[in-house]
Design an enzyme around this catalytic site. Sequence first.
Site, PDB file in Angstrom:
ATOM      1  N   ALA A 242       3.605   4.009  -3.913  1.00 13.22           N
ATOM      2  CA  ALA A 242       2.760   2.915  -3.444  1.00 13.22           C
ATOM      3  C   ALA A 242       2.162   2.080  -4.575  1.00 13.22           C
ATOM      4  CB  ALA A 242       1.651   3.481  -2.558  1.00 13.22           C
TER       5      ALA A 242
ATOM      6  N   ILE B 253       2.019  -0.987 -13.815  1.00 14.29           N
ATOM      7  CA  ILE B 253       3.478  -0.853 -13.890  1.00 14.29           C
ATOM      8  C   ILE B 253       4.161  -2.220 -14.010  1.00 14.29           C
ATOM      9  CG2 ILE B 253       3.769  -0.670 -11.368  1.00 14.29           C
ATOM     10  CD1 ILE B 253       5.993   1.506 -12.339  1.00 14.29           C
TER      11      ILE B 253
ATOM     12  N   HIS C 205      11.082   7.227   2.684  1.00 12.71           N
ATOM     13  CA  HIS C 205      10.192   7.251   3.844  1.00 12.71           C
ATOM     14  C   HIS C 205      10.478   6.135   4.843  1.00 12.71           C
ATOM     15  CE1 HIS C 205       7.165   9.667   1.184  1.00 12.71           C
ATOM     16  NE2 HIS C 205       8.155  10.403   1.643  1.00 12.71           N
TER      17      HIS C 205
HETATM   18  P1  NAD Z   1      -0.515   7.193  -3.834  1.00 15.05           P
HETATM   19  O1  NAD Z   1      -1.423   6.225  -3.212  1.00 15.05           O
HETATM   20  O2  NAD Z   1      -0.734   8.638  -3.586  1.00 15.05           O
HETATM   21  O3  NAD Z   1      -0.541   7.021  -5.423  1.00 15.05           O
HETATM   22  C1  NAD Z   1      -0.413   5.776  -6.026  1.00 15.05           C
HETATM   23  C2  NAD Z   1      -0.495   6.000  -7.538  1.00 15.05           C
HETATM   24  O4  NAD Z   1      -0.172   4.761  -8.149  1.00 15.05           O
HETATM   25  C3  NAD Z   1      -1.871   6.406  -8.026  1.00 15.05           C
HETATM   26  O5  NAD Z   1      -1.735   7.520  -8.881  1.00 15.05           O
HETATM   27  C4  NAD Z   1      -2.394   5.182  -8.787  1.00 15.05           C
HETATM   28  O6  NAD Z   1      -3.131   5.533  -9.931  1.00 15.05           O
HETATM   29  C5  NAD Z   1      -1.111   4.495  -9.181  1.00 15.05           C
HETATM   30  N1  NAD Z   1      -1.189   3.038  -9.231  1.00 15.05           N
HETATM   31  C6  NAD Z   1      -1.750   2.180  -8.344  1.00 15.05           C
HETATM   32  N2  NAD Z   1      -1.530   0.908  -8.688  1.00 15.05           N
HETATM   33  C7  NAD Z   1      -0.826   0.951  -9.845  1.00 15.05           C
HETATM   34  C8  NAD Z   1      -0.300  -0.038 -10.707  1.00 15.05           C
HETATM   35  N3  NAD Z   1      -0.460  -1.341 -10.461  1.00 15.05           N
HETATM   36  N4  NAD Z   1       0.383   0.364 -11.825  1.00 15.05           N
HETATM   37  C9  NAD Z   1       0.536   1.695 -12.099  1.00 15.05           C
HETATM   38  N5  NAD Z   1       0.055   2.675 -11.316  1.00 15.05           N
HETATM   39  C10 NAD Z   1      -0.611   2.299 -10.194  1.00 15.05           C
HETATM   40  O7  NAD Z   1       0.980   6.759  -3.476  1.00 15.05           O
HETATM   41  P2  NAD Z   1       2.318   7.622  -3.324  1.00 15.05           P
HETATM   42  O8  NAD Z   1       2.393   8.637  -4.394  1.00 15.05           O
HETATM   43  O9  NAD Z   1       3.428   6.653  -3.184  1.00 15.05           O
HETATM   44  O10 NAD Z   1       2.151   8.416  -1.954  1.00 15.05           O
HETATM   45  C11 NAD Z   1       1.667   7.748  -0.831  1.00 15.05           C
HETATM   46  C12 NAD Z   1       2.549   7.684   0.399  1.00 15.05           C
HETATM   47  O11 NAD Z   1       2.084   6.538   1.092  1.00 15.05           O
HETATM   48  C13 NAD Z   1       4.005   7.459   0.183  1.00 15.05           C
HETATM   49  O12 NAD Z   1       4.632   8.425   0.912  1.00 15.05           O
HETATM   50  C14 NAD Z   1       4.316   6.079   0.790  1.00 15.05           C
HETATM   51  O13 NAD Z   1       5.312   6.204   1.788  1.00 15.05           O
HETATM   52  C15 NAD Z   1       3.072   5.665   1.522  1.00 15.05           C
HETATM   53  N6  NAD Z   1       2.574   4.274   1.257  1.00 15.05           N
HETATM   54  C16 NAD Z   1       3.439   3.253   1.066  1.00 15.05           C
HETATM   55  C17 NAD Z   1       2.958   1.970   0.810  1.00 15.05           C
HETATM   56  C18 NAD Z   1       3.953   0.851   0.608  1.00 15.05           C
HETATM   57  O14 NAD Z   1       5.043   0.879   1.177  1.00 15.05           O
HETATM   58  N7  NAD Z   1       3.637  -0.145  -0.226  1.00 15.05           N
HETATM   59  C19 NAD Z   1       1.595   1.737   0.728  1.00 15.05           C
HETATM   60  C20 NAD Z   1       0.707   2.822   0.945  1.00 15.05           C
HETATM   61  C21 NAD Z   1       1.217   4.096   1.189  1.00 15.05           C
END
Ligand code: NAD
Length: 248
Positions: free
Chosen positions: A26, A237, A125
């Site tokens: 995410a 990132i 997912h």
């Molecule tokens: P998470 O929210 O658990 O972790 C996100 C990580 O990304 C954090 O450790 C944070 O520090 C880091 N982060 C945030 N913004 C960043 C950036 N700009 N640059 C670098 N690092 C950054 O997310 P996860 O590990 O993907 O797990 C969450 C679950 O939620 C997944 O299974 C996913 O399917 C779902 N999800 C998806 C979306 C999407 O599709 N965009 C959004 C929310 C949740």
Amino acid sequence: MEQQKLIAELSSLIAGSDNIVFFGGAGVSTESNIPDFRSEQGLYNATSKYGYAPETMLSHSFFLDHPKEFFEYHLNEMIFEHAKPNDAHIALARLEQLGKLKAVITQNIDGLHQAAGSKNVLELHGSVLRNYCLNCGARYALDFMLEHRRQIPHCPDCGGVVRPDVVLYEEGLDDRVLRAAVKYISEAELLIVGGTSLVVYPAAGLIDYFRGRHLVLINKGATSYDGRAGLVIRDSIGKTLAAALKSI
Ligand code: NAD
């Protein structure tokens, strides 16, 4: 090590490999203004107006027991139809075009890697862009779901409930996608992992299949895999990948 040196090291690893795999979550889409789950501004910390935790609302049993609330949450909180790819998505698409990146493996469900031009994207997912009728299997695009934002979406053909093709908590991952992800990771020379807290399993465990030369982690927050990586960059990132690709 100062930030510039870290970027230079990443850049040289990327320049030296034509078998790169990216594994993300995410955090890759937060710079497209899609909130992640576990950052400070993430969905888990936002006060829930629904009275349930996000993991509960995005679970299979909740979908069955409370379909109205499930769709209200899914359609209003998990869909960002106006979001655009950011520098991270664009950099990864470019690496694929250059023949360096073999696959993007993502936990995201937003379709932004494909919107940026990436072709080989493994969606662990699923995707909010795909939806299907539980009764007759008819497929529906996101627009159909958005037309039904205030109700449970029903199939115009048979009346069945139309659900998103995303993996809910308590549901298993698609075996073919999972096997392909394992294959790419186990054959990669350079694995770049980014924007994921690496706490959602089985996705996070995929890193254990990596046997290549260089593991790079780009994440704002610390993860339990930091100790295993040859290079850890605690930064944005989008900014990091864009800077690393400047000289490529
Ligand atoms: P998470 O929210 O658990 O972790 C996100 C990580 O990304 C954090 O450790 C944070 O520090 C880091 N982060 C945030 N913004 C960043 C950036 N700009 N640059 C670098 N690092 C950054 O997310 P996860 O590990 O993907 O797990 C969450 C679950 O939620 C997944 O299974 C996913 O399917 C779902 N999800 C998806 C979306 C999407 O599709 N965009 C959004 C929310 C949740």
